[in-house]
Design a protein around this motif. Structure first.
Motif, short mmCIF file in Angstrom:
data_model
loop_
_atom_site.label_atom_id
_atom_site.label_comp_id
_atom_site.label_asym_id
_atom_site.label_seq_id
_atom_site.Cartn_x
_atom_site.Cartn_y
_atom_site.Cartn_z
N GLN C 133 1.22 -0.81 0.11
CA GLN C 133 -0.17 -0.12 0.17
C GLN C 133 0.64 1.14 0.57
O GLN C 133 0.41 2.08 -0.78
N THR F 41 1.60 -6.17 6.57
CA THR F 41 -0.12 -6.59 6.27
C THR F 41 0.05 -7.92 5.83
O THR F 41 -1.12 -8.62 6.39
N HIS F 81 -7.74 -3.31 5.93
CA HIS F 81 -7.57 -1.99 4.39
C HIS F 81 -8.97 -2.30 4.46
O HIS F 81 -8.97 -0.96 4.31
N ASP F 155 -5.04 -3.77 11.23
CA ASP F 155 -4.40 -3.08 10.10
C ASP F 155 -4.52 -1.64 10.34
O ASP F 155 -5.50 -1.43 9.42
N GLU F 156 -3.69 -1.23 10.19
CA GLU F 156 -3.49 0.36 10.00
C GLU F 156 -4.77 0.82 10.34
O GLU F 156 -5.92 1.54 10.01
#
Ligand code: HEM
Ligand SMILES: Nc1ncnc2c1ncn2[C@@H]1O[C@H](COP(=O)(O)OP(=O)(O)OP(=O)(O)O)[C@@H](O)[C@H]1O
Ligand SMILES: Nc1ncnc2c1ncn2[C@@H]1O[C@H](COP(=O)(O)OP(=O)(O)OP(=O)(O)O)[C@@H](O)[C@H]1O
Ligand SMILES: [Mg+2]
Ligand SMILES: [Mg+2]
Lengths: 223, 252, 227, 71, 223, 227
Positions: C133, F41, F81, F155-156
């Motif tokens: 990403q 990820t 994501h 994830d983030e």
């Protein structure tokens, strides 16, 4: 101007060649649809010969339409379309380049595969030539008209099937004259020229207006 | 005159005006339709004359032909409002186009349906791939396409503009499509098509048919205005005048 | 100079902001802030000409951007939530196409330098689909190095970047501002500039009830809720 | 009367045409009426919601109301 | 178990009804494709009657296949599919629920629209009944088989057309027996029962194995 | 307790990490860090069972997660994501479906409370398609309030959130850790915990040449580059 056109054309063709299957799938779809009919309606020679032109043209319509779904969608999804609209180049030109690339990759192969399909339906050599010619003139019209629909349905859920709803009715003249030319060519006395004049006139008109309309549609859709 | 037009081009002014007009249009439509039904069933002969005389089922003509006319006329109206909307960027025109579409589609369906029920006794089949019938079917598809595209897009502004563009493309293509269906073989096109004309129809029949057409026309004014009012309310819902209207109408 | 006068935008049936007026001069960075959903993205898309505002005008160097059309686009570099790179092309090819379309006179060497600079040395001939990403975002940001558009509009350019990349991007933005450019950006983080000045705009702050939905979705009626 | 209904033996076709036509038209009118009522109700609810926004619990009430109505 | 099944079924149906046109588009696609043929091949009654069953079944195949493209794609794109795979419920059950919802929304309407289409091709009343019955048994098979293909092509570019390539060949038996049943019903002496037994057996087999296969395919595609 | 032994993953033809071993105990937050493209990820997807690692094993409470299958999934809440919410359903409906599938005993009132808590009061019956990027993310995060899964993999989770929402999320994570749960997350920002302990893992740090592509992409050969 020409450089920009060439750049987009090259880009789209490169992209398609990176995923060679994409090009082949349209072709195979066409072949499969054409081959399904004899399975559905029986394999009487006389009837198949009569059916041939119509079936081939309907299959071409469907194949072109299905492939069109992806014409702008991929660029829209990853944001490159947005970027193209902001590059300071006339959008209609970029659109035309994309359409031409698309036709080279999905329309032109149909022309070359036509003899194979014609054989399945026991068409005469003359009729096969006419079929190839009519596809060569007709499929660009399909790509051009379809681009408008593809631009309008951009990013919509169920886009593919909605696109067909919008576009298939507009394809009718091409279908009528395209298959008409082939059907007529099987009768001795009849003359196929008027059909080609008509298709040619359509093509010119579509070439003039379709990129403009698609560009307008894209602007609406990206908003 | 122009000042008036611009005044009514704003949803604010149009909403109450349409509200006042709807009962008139609706009432007149009802009267005309009832009159033409009476006239059509009781004041007309039992068979249609001509070389191929049709028995009583010819009475379907009193709805079939007006509906067919309305279906084509309303598509013109739809495309015209769409074009005006795109060119002048007036919100009301798009709403107008939207309001007309369902009524047009209904009339198209009626024309198809009544044609089918006329075809069965007179041609022995509900459907044939006659050019006229086919073109009407295509017109139906175009209406459905317009409605489907509009409702597939959430953002009303994009929906308005996209379906307006579609309507215009459809309008440009319509003559080409109709002509290609009417004359699939350009070699002998002229010989194919013959037009039945209204001039040699008995005047009683003509009266009933024309009143019905007028009735349908007024009816489509009434329904599309009513639909338009709903659309205006929805889209302007966060403006003050709509809130006032809603409060007023909640009380009554 | 970017001038915005009496701008009003709506999405769906919600008014996001109205009567917004501001002027962004050269050598200035406009930092648009606001809570989630306050209309930052909408404003940036309107400024870049992608979205036609409800009312109001946007002028670039004194002329309406919708009249300028492609001339305005040539002065603009817009960077949205999407990266705008093709996953099947390599970083090099992606940037080459963009340079041709933008009519930037960037040679392949320039592009390779830019990629190296942004930390993608060694990845330039990998299809970007194979990148993570943050790496994809870096490819897109390499355009900032190549472009010489005076106006940059950047929508949350810092997300998904690691701290090296954030630092690099801040340097690029400072340089653009210092060179006489104009930058409009949104981010939830703070930005610092070494030179030039920062102008701040906070959306939806003066009037919190804009945060409320104006209307229920029309398509939401009549069908039973699932489960 | 019977005679009128039979339409010379073609009653089925005639009445199917006329019946469906007017049924559709009436259905359209009815649907428009219903549509108007739901729109008025919804717009009304929203403007009331705006009025009440001062007290914090209003969203909650509004939401549970609507979900109850849908179920 | 049943609650989870009902939940997913309800969810998918709600989603479809939020976009009512989605359901209608499949239907109209079917009608349009069926209506294209007479324009392409001419409108001779005898020929249309012979063509009818085949055309209707081919159109049903295409409509079902096109609609299938979106079966998992929407859930994949927004990440809900990923979440479903991590919920601790048997994936095959969730998949079955999705397929059933999909068939109710796109397959079943075709059964009801069949008489209209049959009329366009001048089929007899008896043939129309048989056509409805064969569609009612055959379209669920199409949805079940198609789900496997949809799962495999998930997230691939040009998914729609690739899907058709994978799935159309698998559809052939359904096409042959489905249209066969209708064609045979137009001949006095012949018996349509064996056709229905075969279709029924296919349906049972597909019902057993397709959800499992689709679930496995999904796991591969999401990785 | 999550135990990872001798884990190796690759994407495409690149080895991202190998021989990764670690143990995450209850009451612990594992913060996975690393540059863009270092494989964060990938690691998180492997830990959640979505991606089968090349070699190595991942155990949850002593058993391999691929053997546990659905039992592991019931203990897990993964947040990737993508938000994993349907744009056409309202926030309420989305969460209701997820609660049913997760077999969480959450009533509608619980869900409404959670939405209110996460700052979406008044938006609960709007289809999430009508929300902005950050608001959508908030709907998805409301699941964290409702769920009682002991293991969270995020994830983030902080991208696109404004500072209010970031603060709220940090509180939620602290609470989960304090209540004896395990959290694995990646973010480029710093995280703080009020209670419990933080364990850090930095990917790709010890060995920078892993940042280089191991091999050119096979699909990249043979066709001329555009423009
Ligand atoms: C589904 C079947 C049918 C459809 C879709 C259909 C459609 C139409 C349309 C579009 C028109 C207006 C055309 C124009 O004004 O030029 C029309 C007029 C007319 N139709 Fe039909 N029709 C159908 C069946 C029939 C049948 C079975 C008959 C009687 C045998 C019939 C008799 C007429 C007559 C007498 C007119 C008015 C004459 C004229 O304006 O030229 N139609 N129909
Ligand atoms: N496609 C859409 N249709 C209808 N309304 C929308 C749409 N997209 C956004 N909105 C609405 O517009 C508002 C502003 O959205 P926008 O994306 O501009 O917010 P933002 O400030 O960029 O938020 P974020 O920080 O979350 O990115 C949102 O509250 C949302 O409800
Ligand atoms: N679909 C894919 N096919 C092949 N390689 C991939 C794919 N996705 C990612 N990679 C490669 O795997 C590496 C790790 O990707 P990953 O998404 O795990 O990184 P990340 O640490 O999450 O980075 P970021 O901070 O940018 O999100 C990247 O360097 C990329 O080259
Ligand atoms: Mg935003
Ligand atoms: Mg990552």
């Amino acid at each position: 101007m020409l450089k920009v056109f060439g750049c987009i054309l090259g880009r789209d063709i490169t992209l398609a060649l990176r995923r060679r299957t994409d090009v082949l799938t349209t072709l195979f779809f066409f072949i499969i649809v054409v081959s399904l009919f004899p399975l559905g309606v029986g394999s009487e020679r006389e009837m198949l010969r009569e059916l041939g032109p119509g079936v081939v043209w309907v299959a071409a319509l469907l194949a072109s339409m299905l492939a069109l779904e992806r014409l702008f969608a991929a660029d829209f999804d990853d944001g490159t379309l947005e970027q193209m609209m902001l590059t300071g180049q006339p959008l209609a030109l970029l659109v035309l380049a994309k359409i031409v690339a698309h036709w080279l990759l999905t329309g032109l192969p149909l022309v070359f595969i036509a003899p194979l399909v014609g054989m399945q339906y026991h068409l005469s050599d003359g009729a096969i030539w006419i079929m190839m010619a009519s596809l060569a003139v007709g499929t660009p019209i399909l790509s051009l008209l379809g681009a408008i629909g593809a631009a309008l349905t951009l990013g919509l859920r169920g886009g593919g099937i909605l696109l067909s709803l919008l576009i298939l009715p507009l394809y009718i003249p091409v279908l009528v004259y395209g298959s008409g030319a082939v059907a007529v060519s099987m009768i001795e006395i009849a003359d196929t020229q008027p059909y080609f004049y008509l298709l040619g006139a359509f093509l010119l008109l579509a070439l003039l207006f379709a990129p403009l309309a698609s560009a307008a549609a894209l602007r609406i859709s990206v908003e | 005159m122009t000042i008036n037009l611009f005044k009514y081009a704003a949803p604010t002014a149009f909403y109450p005006a349409a509200g006042r007009l709807i009962p008139w249009f609706g009432g007149l439509a009802l009267i005309l339709i009832l009159f033409s039904l009476y006239w059509g069933f009781f004041e007309t002969p039992e068979r249609l004359g001509g070389s191929n005389p049709q028995k009583e089922y010819y009475r379907i003509i009193f709805i079939h032909v007006p509906a067919a006319w309305m279906s084509m006329w309303l598509y013109l109206v739809l495309a015209a409002w769409s074009a005006i909307g795109l060119v002048f960027n007036t919100r009301l025109s798009f709403m107008m186009a939207n309001a007309v579409a369902p009524t047009g589609a209904i009339f198209t369906f009626i024309a198809l349906w009544t044609g089918a029920f006329w075809g069965r006794p007179s041609w022995g089949t509900y459907w044939d791939w006659d050019p006229r019938l086919t073109s009407e079917l295509i017109l139906f598809f175009l209406y459905i396409g317009y409605i489907a595209l509009h409702s597939a897009i959430d953002d009303t502004r994009r929906a308005d503009r996209a379906s307006a563009l579609l309507a215009i493309v459809g309008l440009v293509m319509l003559p080409i499509i109709f002509w290609s269906i009417n004359c699939p073989d350009p070699n002998q096109c002229a010989a194919l098509h013959q037009r039945s004309s209204l001039s040699n129809i008995e005047s009683n029949i003509l009266t009933a048919m024309l009143t019905m057409t007028l009735g349908f026309w007024l009816y489509s004014f009434a329904t599309s205005f009513a639909r338009l009012r709903g659309i205006i309310l929805l889209r302007e819902s966060d403006s003050g005048w709509v809130r006032k209207i809603v409060e007023r109408e909640a009380r009554t | 100079m970017l001038e915005v006068a009496a701008l009003a935008c709506r999405r769906g049936d919600r008014h996001l902001f109205s009567d917004l007026s501001l002027t962004v001069r050269p050598r200035t960075l406009l930092h648009v802030r606001g809570r989630n959903g306050s209309g930052k993205t909408t404003l940036l898309r309107a400024l870049s000409g992608l979205l036609r505002p409800e009312t109001g005008s946007i002028r670039w160097r004194g002329e309406d951007i919708h009249h300028l059309g492609d001339d305005f686009n040539r002065d603009l570099l817009y960077f949205g939530h999407l990266n705008g790179i093709k996953a099947d092309l390599t970083g090099l090819e992606n940037l080459r196409v963009m340079a041709t379309l933008d009519q930037d006179p960037a040679s392949d060497d320039d592009i390779l330098d830019a990629l190296e600079h942004i930390g993608l040395g060694g990845f330039e001939d990998l299809p970007t689909r194979m990148l993570s990403q943050g790496q994809k975002k870096r490819v897109a940001l390499a355009r900032l190095i190549l472009s010489n558009a005076p106006l940059w509009i950047l929508d949350e350019p810092f997300t998904a970047l690691d701290s090296d990349a954030v630092h690099l991007l801040q340097t690029l933005i400072s340089k653009q501002v210092a060179d006489g450019g104009t930058v409009v950006l949104t981010t939830h983080q703070e930005v610092e500039l070494t030179r030039g000045q920062i102008q701040r705009l906070t959306l939806g702050a003066h009037d919190t009830d804009m945060q409320e939905p104006a209307e229920e979705a029309p398509s939401n009626e009549g069908s039973a809720p699932p489960c | 009367m019977m005679n009128f209904l039979q339409q010379g033996g073609f009653g089925f076709y005639v009445w199917a045409s006329f019946g469906v036509t007017f049924a559709l038209m009436i259905a359209e009118v009815v649907q428009l009426g219903r549509n108007r009522r739901t729109i008025l109700a919804r717009v009304g609810r929203l403007s009331r919601l705006r009025g009440q926004r001062a007290d914090a619990g209003s969203h909650r009430r509004h939401a549970s109301e609507s979900s109850g109505g849908q179920a």
